[in-house]
Design a protein around this motif. Structure first.
Motif, PDB file in Angstrom:
ATOM      1  N   MET A  28      -4.357   2.868   2.838  1.00  0.00           N
ATOM      2  CA  MET A  28      -3.502   2.675   4.001  1.00  0.00           C
ATOM      3  C   MET A  28      -4.309   2.626   5.292  1.00  0.00           C
ATOM      4  SD  MET A  28      -0.100   4.930   3.205  1.00  0.00           S
ATOM      5  CE  MET A  28       0.620   4.302   4.719  1.00  0.00           C
ATOM      6  N   VAL A  29      -5.273   3.526   5.415  1.00  0.00           N
ATOM      7  CA  VAL A  29      -6.124   3.551   6.614  1.00  0.00           C
ATOM      8  C   VAL A  29      -6.919   2.255   6.714  1.00  0.00           C
ATOM      9  CG1 VAL A  29      -8.059   4.712   7.737  1.00  0.00           C
ATOM     10  CG2 VAL A  29      -6.252   6.065   6.659  1.00  0.00           C
ATOM     11  N   GLY A  30      -7.516   1.849   5.604  1.00  0.00           N
ATOM     12  CA  GLY A  30      -8.298   0.620   5.598  1.00  0.00           C
ATOM     13  C   GLY A  30      -7.455  -0.594   5.924  1.00  0.00           C
ATOM     14  N   MET A  55       0.839  -1.204   0.000  1.00  0.00           N
ATOM     15  CA  MET A  55       0.000   0.000   0.000  1.00  0.00           C
ATOM     16  C   MET A  55       0.876   1.257   0.000  1.00  0.00           C
ATOM     17  SD  MET A  55      -3.019  -1.420   0.254  1.00  0.00           S
ATOM     18  CE  MET A  55      -3.664  -3.023   0.748  1.00  0.00           C
ATOM     19  N   LEU A  56       1.938   1.225   0.826  1.00  0.00           N
ATOM     20  CA  LEU A  56       2.823   2.381   0.918  1.00  0.00           C
ATOM     21  C   LEU A  56       3.557   2.614  -0.398  1.00  0.00           C
ATOM     22  CD1 LEU A  56       3.743   4.487   2.986  1.00  0.00           C
ATOM     23  CD2 LEU A  56       5.650   2.993   3.563  1.00  0.00           C
ATOM     24  N   ALA A  57       3.815   1.533  -1.132  1.00  0.00           N
ATOM     25  CA  ALA A  57       4.469   1.677  -2.431  1.00  0.00           C
ATOM     26  C   ALA A  57       3.607   2.474  -3.388  1.00  0.00           C
ATOM     27  CB  ALA A  57       4.773   0.298  -3.018  1.00  0.00           C
ATOM     28  N   THR A  97      -7.930  -3.098   0.471  1.00  0.00           N
ATOM     29  CA  THR A  97      -7.535  -3.119   1.880  1.00  0.00           C
ATOM     30  C   THR A  97      -8.038  -4.357   2.615  1.00  0.00           C
ATOM     31  OG1 THR A  97      -9.482  -1.827   2.505  1.00  0.00           O
ATOM     32  CG2 THR A  97      -7.514  -0.610   1.993  1.00  0.00           C
ATOM     33  N   LEU A  98      -8.816  -5.190   1.957  1.00  0.00           N
ATOM     34  CA  LEU A  98      -9.221  -6.461   2.569  1.00  0.00           C
ATOM     35  C   LEU A  98      -8.107  -7.500   2.499  1.00  0.00           C
ATOM     36  CD1 LEU A  98     -12.894  -6.747   1.243  1.00  0.00           C
ATOM     37  CD2 LEU A  98     -12.144  -6.087   3.524  1.00  0.00           C
ATOM     38  N   ASN A  99      -6.959  -7.127   1.934  1.00  0.00           N
ATOM     39  CA  ASN A  99      -5.826  -8.045   1.797  1.00  0.00           C
ATOM     40  C   ASN A  99      -5.465  -8.781   3.088  1.00  0.00           C
ATOM     41  OD1 ASN A  99      -4.429  -8.748  -0.606  1.00  0.00           O
ATOM     42  ND2 ASN A  99      -3.923  -6.609  -0.947  1.00  0.00           N
ATOM     43  N   PRO A 100      -5.360  -8.104   4.262  1.00  0.00           N
ATOM     44  CA  PRO A 100      -5.009  -8.838   5.484  1.00  0.00           C
ATOM     45  C   PRO A 100      -6.024  -9.917   5.831  1.00  0.00           C
ATOM     46  CG  PRO A 100      -4.706  -6.483   5.794  1.00  0.00           C
ATOM     47  CD  PRO A 100      -5.401  -6.650   4.482  1.00  0.00           C
ATOM     48  N   LEU A 108      -6.628  10.524  -6.691  1.00  0.00           N
ATOM     49  CA  LEU A 108      -6.036   9.194  -6.607  1.00  0.00           C
ATOM     50  C   LEU A 108      -5.142   9.056  -5.373  1.00  0.00           C
ATOM     51  CD1 LEU A 108      -5.156   8.452 -10.347  1.00  0.00           C
ATOM     52  CD2 LEU A 108      -7.183   7.787  -9.046  1.00  0.00           C
ATOM     53  N   ALA A 109      -4.489  10.165  -4.993  1.00  0.00           N
ATOM     54  CA  ALA A 109      -3.695  10.145  -3.758  1.00  0.00           C
ATOM     55  C   ALA A 109      -4.607   9.937  -2.550  1.00  0.00           C
ATOM     56  CB  ALA A 109      -2.911  11.438  -3.618  1.00  0.00           C
ATOM     57  N   THR A 110      -5.797  10.555  -2.592  1.00  0.00           N
ATOM     58  CA  THR A 110      -6.779  10.356  -1.526  1.00  0.00           C
ATOM     59  C   THR A 110      -7.198   8.896  -1.444  1.00  0.00           C
ATOM     60  OG1 THR A 110      -7.597  12.609  -1.853  1.00  0.00           O
ATOM     61  CG2 THR A 110      -9.035  11.092  -0.667  1.00  0.00           C
TER      62      THR A 110
END
Length: 389
Positions: free
Chosen positions: A251-253, A139-141, A306-309, A243-245
């Motif tokens: 990241m938050v999710g 996500m950070l990438a 963000t459902l990845n985890p 897109l940055a938003t």
């Protein structure tokens, strides 16, 4: 979380930046390699093909040779740094394509080894949260790595961006060698034992749900720029900020999902898919409303990818979290990404309009929810019985 888990996340950040950054430096690469923009775009597809096809094959070879996960990761990172260096020095499309293919293959195997090490460093009930920390690097990438690589390209050239990734990979490899512990568990049974896991139908259903989630998100996300400018009325200058938003929402999710992915795996997936389906359907229905479009972009960012985890926690719950199981998961996710993007583009090409990718995304989310409901309805008791530690 052990500090070593975050070191693995930094490693994934380096690999993710390398994967995605080509999209931000297409004009520079086209000029340097003397090719067209579509040909530069093929470099992204080649990397993805390496992940989907080559990654599982390379992981299977390492398992057949009984290479320990830590040693495998260090060796893979060394090969990655060498291939990335070749890309940084490339002067032809062929050499660059070859380097991208190798890095894609090696990156997928790195994902599998990193997640296997991650799962071994924490208790089973913490694996989802640990996976969130590792996958947070991806996500950070997208949020930080790619914009930085693009900025460096604009001021110091694209080769500098490639070389900086090489440096980061080397630093990560040294950190992994020093601080990431070797596996505490008993040695795995090699390739044969890992292949046994693929006889488990619940694993394939988990893979299917993951592919549908990512397919849904990318069927829409891949065309956000044209939808926001062509339907919602936003100027082109606003698109990078929008897109940055979306990236910040990712990241938050990821943090929120990671907190609850272990204890409420199926519930998190079900709620996320429901919200994703509703958001994309509402976006498609009211795409002309500029204010609502921004809200739906944020909501989509908070759910889909963000459902990845939770996806990783589910896979680790129904199967032993070995490197081949995790590498195959990465491959399936990339297949979902490619299919979702292709379906959205086909719908536009067939004349169904710019809102059609949103409807397709909503439909894929609905299919993902349908694939999950038989498991979600079993509740926590069945979830605990399915856990194999």
């Amino acid at each position: 979380m052990p500090v070593s888990v975050y070191l693995l996340g930094l490693t994934i950040f380096a690999l993710g930046t390398s994967e995605f950054m080509v999209a931000g430096m297409m004009p520079s690469l086209a000029q340097a390699l003397d090719v067209s923009l579509p040909q530069v775009g093929h470099l992204i597809s080649i990397y993805a093909a390496g992940i989907v096809v080559g990654g599982p094959v390379l992981t299977a070879i390492l398992l057949a040779w009984h290479v320990p996960n830590k040693l495998a990761l260090l060796g893979l990172m060394a090969v990655y740094a060498a291939a990335q260096s070749m890309a940084a020095m490339a002067h032809t499309q062929g050499l660059m394509a070859g380097a991208r293919l190798v890095t894609g293959i090696v990156a997928a195997a790195c994902f599998g080894a990193a997640l296997a090490l991650c799962a071994d460093m924490v208790a089973p009930q913490q694996r989802g949260r640990a996976a969130a920390a590792v996958l947070g690097g991806l996500m950070l990438a997208a949020v930080l790595g790619v914009p930085l690589a693009t900025l460096i390209d604009q001021h110091w050239g694209w080769r500098t961006s490639f070389w900086l990734v090489v440096v980061l990979v080397v630093v990560c490899a040294a950190s992994v060698a020093i601080w990431v512990p070797a596996s505490r568990s008993t040695p795995h049974g090699g390739l044969g034992q890992e292949l046994q896991e693929f006889r488990n139908p619940h694993l394939w259903m988990a893979y299917l749900t993951s592919a549908l989630i990512i397919g849904s998100a990318f069927a829409a996300f891949s065309y956000f720029a044209v939808i926001l400018t062509g339907l919602s009325g936003w100027p082109a200058a606003a698109v990078p900020w929008l897109l940055a938003t979306y990236g910040v929402a990712n990241m938050v999710g990821n943090i929120v999902v990671g907190r609850h992915a272990d204890r409420h795996t199926h519930a998190v997936l079900a709620i996320g898919l429901t919200v994703l389906m509703a958001a994309l359907a509402l976006f498609a229905w009211q795409a002309e409303c500029a204010a609502l479009s921004v809200v739906m972009v944020v909501v989509t960012g908070l759910t889909g990818v963000t459902l990845n985890p939770a996806m990783a926690a589910r896979v680790m719950r129904v199967a032993r979290p070995g490197p081949l199981v995790n590498t195959m998961h990465a491959s399936v996710i990339n297949i979902g990404l490619g299919v979702g993007t292709w379906l959205g583009g086909e719908a536009i090409d067939k004349g169904y309009g710019l809102r059609s990718p949103l409807w397709i995304g909503a439909a894929l989310a609905a299919l993902g929810l349908a694939s999950l409901l038989p498991y979600a309805s079993r509740g926590r008791r069945a979830q605990a019985m399915a856990c194999r530690g």
